[in-house]
Design a protein around this motif. Sequence first.
Motif, PDB file in Angstrom:
ATOM      1  N   ILE A   1       0.822  -1.204   0.000  1.00 15.01           N
ATOM      2  CA  ILE A   1       0.000   0.000   0.000  1.00 15.01           C
ATOM      3  C   ILE A   1       0.856   1.254   0.000  1.00 15.01           C
ATOM      4  CG2 ILE A   1      -1.642   1.339   1.368  1.00 15.01           C
ATOM      5  CD1 ILE A   1      -2.995  -1.216   2.145  1.00 15.01           C
ATOM      6  N   GLU A   2       1.913   1.239   0.750  1.00 15.29           N
ATOM      7  CA  GLU A   2       2.759   2.425   0.820  1.00 15.29           C
ATOM      8  C   GLU A   2       3.294   2.818  -0.551  1.00 15.29           C
ATOM      9  OE1 GLU A   2       6.637   4.090   3.253  1.00 15.29           O
ATOM     10  OE2 GLU A   2       5.893   2.067   3.604  1.00 15.29           O
ATOM     11  N   ALA A   3       3.715   1.822  -1.319  1.00 12.81           N
ATOM     12  CA  ALA A   3       4.238   2.107  -2.652  1.00 12.81           C
ATOM     13  C   ALA A   3       3.149   2.665  -3.557  1.00 12.81           C
ATOM     14  CB  ALA A   3       4.829   0.840  -3.258  1.00 12.81           C
ATOM     15  N   ILE A   4       1.955   2.118  -3.432  1.00 11.72           N
ATOM     16  CA  ILE A   4       0.840   2.584  -4.265  1.00 11.72           C
ATOM     17  C   ILE A   4       0.485   4.027  -3.925  1.00 11.72           C
ATOM     18  CG2 ILE A   4      -1.597   2.198  -4.796  1.00 11.72           C
ATOM     19  CD1 ILE A   4      -0.926  -0.833  -3.961  1.00 11.72           C
ATOM     20  N   ILE A   5       0.410   4.318  -2.636  1.00 13.69           N
ATOM     21  CA  ILE A   5       0.064   5.669  -2.201  1.00 13.69           C
ATOM     22  C   ILE A   5       1.104   6.675  -2.684  1.00 13.69           C
ATOM     23  CG2 ILE A   5      -0.158   7.148  -0.170  1.00 13.69           C
ATOM     24  CD1 ILE A   5      -1.360   4.706   1.288  1.00 13.69           C
ATOM     25  N   LYS A   6       2.362   6.339  -2.494  1.00 14.04           N
ATOM     26  CA  LYS A   6       3.425   7.275  -2.882  1.00 14.04           C
ATOM     27  C   LYS A   6       3.484   7.457  -4.394  1.00 14.04           C
ATOM     28  CE  LYS A   6       6.285   6.688   1.198  1.00 14.04           C
ATOM     29  NZ  LYS A   6       7.552   6.216   1.785  1.00 14.04           N
ATOM     30  N   HIS A   7       3.277   6.381  -5.111  1.00 14.68           N
ATOM     31  CA  HIS A   7       3.286   6.481  -6.571  1.00 14.68           C
ATOM     32  C   HIS A   7       2.123   7.361  -7.039  1.00 14.68           C
ATOM     33  CE1 HIS A   7       3.579   4.223 -10.686  1.00 14.68           C
ATOM     34  NE2 HIS A   7       3.711   5.527 -10.798  1.00 14.68           N
ATOM     35  N   ALA A   8       0.931   7.110  -6.486  1.00 16.72           N
ATOM     36  CA  ALA A   8      -0.234   7.910  -6.875  1.00 16.72           C
ATOM     37  C   ALA A   8      -0.035   9.382  -6.516  1.00 16.72           C
ATOM     38  CB  ALA A   8      -1.484   7.363  -6.194  1.00 16.72           C
ATOM     39  N   ASN A   9       0.543   9.630  -5.362  1.00 19.05           N
ATOM     40  CA  ASN A   9       0.791  11.015  -4.964  1.00 19.05           C
ATOM     41  C   ASN A   9       1.784  11.702  -5.892  1.00 19.05           C
ATOM     42  OD1 ASN A   9      -0.961  10.671  -2.857  1.00 19.05           O
ATOM     43  ND2 ASN A   9       0.597  10.537  -1.271  1.00 19.05           N
ATOM     44  N   MET A  10       2.771  10.952  -6.374  1.00 18.68           N
ATOM     45  CA  MET A  10       3.712  11.541  -7.327  1.00 18.68           C
ATOM     46  C   MET A  10       2.997  11.922  -8.624  1.00 18.68           C
ATOM     47  SD  MET A  10       7.167  10.009  -9.144  1.00 18.68           S
ATOM     48  CE  MET A  10       6.239   9.108 -10.398  1.00 18.68           C
ATOM     49  N   GLU A  11       2.148  11.029  -9.112  1.00 19.47           N
ATOM     50  CA  GLU A  11       1.411  11.335 -10.337  1.00 19.47           C
ATOM     51  C   GLU A  11       0.518  12.561 -10.136  1.00 19.47           C
ATOM     52  OE1 GLU A  11       2.237  10.061 -12.980  1.00 19.47           O
ATOM     53  OE2 GLU A  11       3.211   8.179 -12.440  1.00 19.47           O
ATOM     54  N   ARG A  12      -0.052  12.689  -8.947  1.00 26.39           N
ATOM     55  CA  ARG A  12      -0.860  13.870  -8.637  1.00 26.39           C
ATOM     56  C   ARG A  12      -0.008  15.126  -8.683  1.00 26.39           C
ATOM     57  NH1 ARG A  12      -0.288  17.706  -5.016  1.00 26.39           N
ATOM     58  NH2 ARG A  12       0.347  16.130  -3.505  1.00 26.39           N
ATOM     59  N   ARG A  13       1.204  15.048  -8.124  1.00 25.64           N
ATOM     60  CA  ARG A  13       2.092  16.215  -8.155  1.00 25.64           C
ATOM     61  C   ARG A  13       2.457  16.606  -9.580  1.00 25.64           C
ATOM     62  NH1 ARG A  13       4.221  13.611  -3.570  1.00 25.64           N
ATOM     63  NH2 ARG A  13       5.815  12.523  -4.771  1.00 25.64           N
ATOM     64  N   LEU A  14       2.513  15.615 -10.442  1.00 29.40           N
ATOM     65  CA  LEU A  14       2.855  15.863 -11.839  1.00 29.40           C
ATOM     66  C   LEU A  14       1.643  16.305 -12.652  1.00 29.40           C
ATOM     67  CD1 LEU A  14       5.196  12.778 -12.426  1.00 29.40           C
ATOM     68  CD2 LEU A  14       5.893  15.163 -12.130  1.00 29.40           C
ATOM     69  N   GLY A  15       0.490  16.402 -11.992  1.00 25.67           N
ATOM     70  CA  GLY A  15      -0.721  16.829 -12.681  1.00 25.67           C
ATOM     71  C   GLY A  15      -1.415  15.727 -13.454  1.00 25.67           C
ATOM     72  N   LYS A  16      -1.091  14.483 -13.166  1.00 25.28           N
ATOM     73  CA  LYS A  16      -1.667  13.343 -13.895  1.00 25.28           C
ATOM     74  C   LYS A  16      -2.638  12.604 -12.975  1.00 25.28           C
ATOM     75  CE  LYS A  16       2.296  12.811 -16.969  1.00 25.28           C
ATOM     76  NZ  LYS A  16       1.541  13.205 -18.178  1.00 25.28           N
ATOM     77  N   LEU A  17      -3.767  13.264 -12.680  1.00 26.46           N
ATOM     78  CA  LEU A  17      -4.748  12.683 -11.763  1.00 26.46           C
ATOM     79  C   LEU A  17      -5.344  11.393 -12.307  1.00 26.46           C
ATOM     80  CD1 LEU A  17      -6.834  15.595 -10.198  1.00 26.46           C
ATOM     81  CD2 LEU A  17      -5.259  14.013  -9.075  1.00 26.46           C
ATOM     82  N   GLU A  18      -5.617  11.352 -13.593  1.00 26.82           N
ATOM     83  CA  GLU A  18      -6.216  10.146 -14.164  1.00 26.82           C
ATOM     84  C   GLU A  18      -5.274   8.957 -14.032  1.00 26.82           C
ATOM     85  OE1 GLU A  18      -9.288   9.682 -15.089  1.00 26.82           O
ATOM     86  OE2 GLU A  18      -9.660  11.750 -14.479  1.00 26.82           O
ATOM     87  N   ASP A  19      -3.972   9.203 -14.188  1.00 29.72           N
ATOM     88  CA  ASP A  19      -3.003   8.115 -14.011  1.00 29.72           C
ATOM     89  C   ASP A  19      -2.988   7.640 -12.564  1.00 29.72           C
ATOM     90  OD1 ASP A  19      -2.342   8.291 -16.644  1.00 29.72           O
ATOM     91  OD2 ASP A  19      -0.452   9.367 -16.343  1.00 29.72           O
ATOM     92  N   ALA A  20      -3.132   8.573 -11.634  1.00 32.61           N
ATOM     93  CA  ALA A  20      -3.159   8.204 -10.219  1.00 32.61           C
ATOM     94  C   ALA A  20      -4.396   7.363  -9.910  1.00 32.61           C
ATOM     95  CB  ALA A  20      -3.135   9.458  -9.353  1.00 32.61           C
TER      96      ALA A  20
END
Length: 653
Positions: free
Chosen positions: A344-363
């Motif tokens: 879960i930690e990896a998923i959360i951090k990965h999704a948060n990175m995509e959010r920071r990059l402006g890629k909400l749909e990817d998250a």
Amino acid sequence: MVLNNIMKIRKVYDAFLAEFPLCYGYWKKYADHEARIGSVDKVVEVYERAVQGVTYSVDIWVLYGAFAIETYGDLETIRRLFERGLAYVGTDYLSFPLWDKYIEYEYMHQEWSRLAAIYTRVLENPNQQLDRYFNSFKELAGSRPLSELRTAEEAAANASGVVSEADGQVNDGEVHPDAAEQTPNPVSASSTEAEELEKYVAVREELYKKAKEFDSKIIGFETAIRRPYFHVRPLNVSELENWHNYLDFIEREGDINKVVKLYERCLIACANYPEYWIRYVLYMEASGSMDLADNTLARATQVFVKRQPEIHLFAARFKEQNGDISGARAAYQLVHSEISPGLIEAIIKHANMERRLGKLEDAFSLYEQVIAIEKGKEHSQTLPMLYAQYSRFLYLVSGNAEKAREILTGAFDQVQLSKPFLEALIHFETILPPPRQIDYLELLVNKFIAPNSDGTAAEREDLSSIFLEFLSLFGDVQSIKKAEDRHAKLFLPDRPMSELRKRHAEDFLSSDKTKLAKSYSGAPSPGQSLMGAYPNAQNQWPAGYGAQPQTWPPTTQAQAQAQAQAQALAQPWTPGYSQQAAYGAYSSYGSNYAIPQVPTSVPQSVGYGAYPTTYPVQTFPQQSYAQPTVATALTPAQQPAAAVPQTYYGTYY
């Protein structure tokens, strides 16, 4: 038949040493096998691979030097090999076996001036055998004429009427025995050889005294190192703490060469501990030496702790911070696909990175893909927390409360009720806009805390208490009375009043972190375990990789501020549910190590070994070793880059 056997032997050694390159004894066995079939070139190849794989090991350089002495007749070739080794490990506190081998070799050839120069060098740094070396030097000086002890440069300087720094010049508190410059200092014509010898010895004695002074500062750290070599068995906590304290001390001294050498020593004994690799990378980054930071991170992620998810999560963050987005994604993907799928930690951090990059749909897609995978598993313990985290993430980044509730509602068809999931649901309801679904939560809680449910007595009582706290904020009088009566009926009969009072005080005075650990004391799934129950999480790695519990430094002010910001974001309604980082103090990846200001570059004399994942066939011509000098970099080729249950509201970046 012999060829087939040696090919099998090579295959076995190659496979083993690719995993454990620090096992210097196996490099020796490998070289001995090659020697038995009479191929000197192959033996050299093995040793060259060895000194790349375990560059800062005194033992491997001693073995290589012994082989060279037995094999080569050319003095300069052997000397160059010793100089290569000393360039890496000559200042190691336990480097005396290599110095002894070099001294023995020069003594055998009666090269007195070279021998005196070696003694001069060894007296410059603390060494376990420093007293012995000084006494041996005095014996040498007393048994040979000064003319035999001086190097050609020193003799020429003496003949021309000047005294070199090596013969008595001390500048700025530092002696430079090998300095090329000479300072005019006319030698009195009446100077006797005894007086000159006395001056010659006095300079070396000054070196010795300075080394002894520094030795007194580090002897406590050195004597606490019980296992300076690599082994798969975990180190005890006191040794791990000693390495941290020793590194702290040397970093404060400000000599980056000493810092690098100590880190490399540390990472032989502590190779299985990600915290030291992370600390080393951060220090190199702070020093402005990004190439060395990348080299260190590559060794960690590709060889030494490559099966431990925390190093790859750190690598992902490090790469993102330094602009390598594709590298960061690759690091996360490696965790998802190979290292710890469903973590879960990896998923959360990965999704948060995509959010920071402006890629909400990817998250969003990342969460949905992982949820789909977990739904295909039988009795997935990760799935409930994935639903909880996904719904929270979606609401916080998009503000779509209806969609967030829809995700959680749909989860009940897929997951089994559990305390962590229901606790997540209760907490999430506190941050959603009204109206709050109190009746719906009441049904779920009532089902879970019933005596015939699957939860343990402690879990059921804790969840009932959590729901009571929720109702005290958002419920009406009737709902609160109903829940209190139920709680008293199920959990309070026959309990002594003193115990009740004690529990009440503990519930309201315990720290957030304590309550979290208490609330999540159930058995986690492998995908959820990582930091909180660190010893258990590490036991899944083979051969004792990191099985020793880690000791993390206390939370820093910066971390406390980050947690406070997260608390404000989540609108906590009770001290037990603040936005506590599941990764704990480690979430900042070593930022609490108080890295000092260091020079912006590392002197070129600092060299690094390369640690390839596999060992390609190499050709190493004989007698081709480059003499290391102060101006020459000894840097091998860079490599390519490569359990408390997870809390659902951790402050993941």
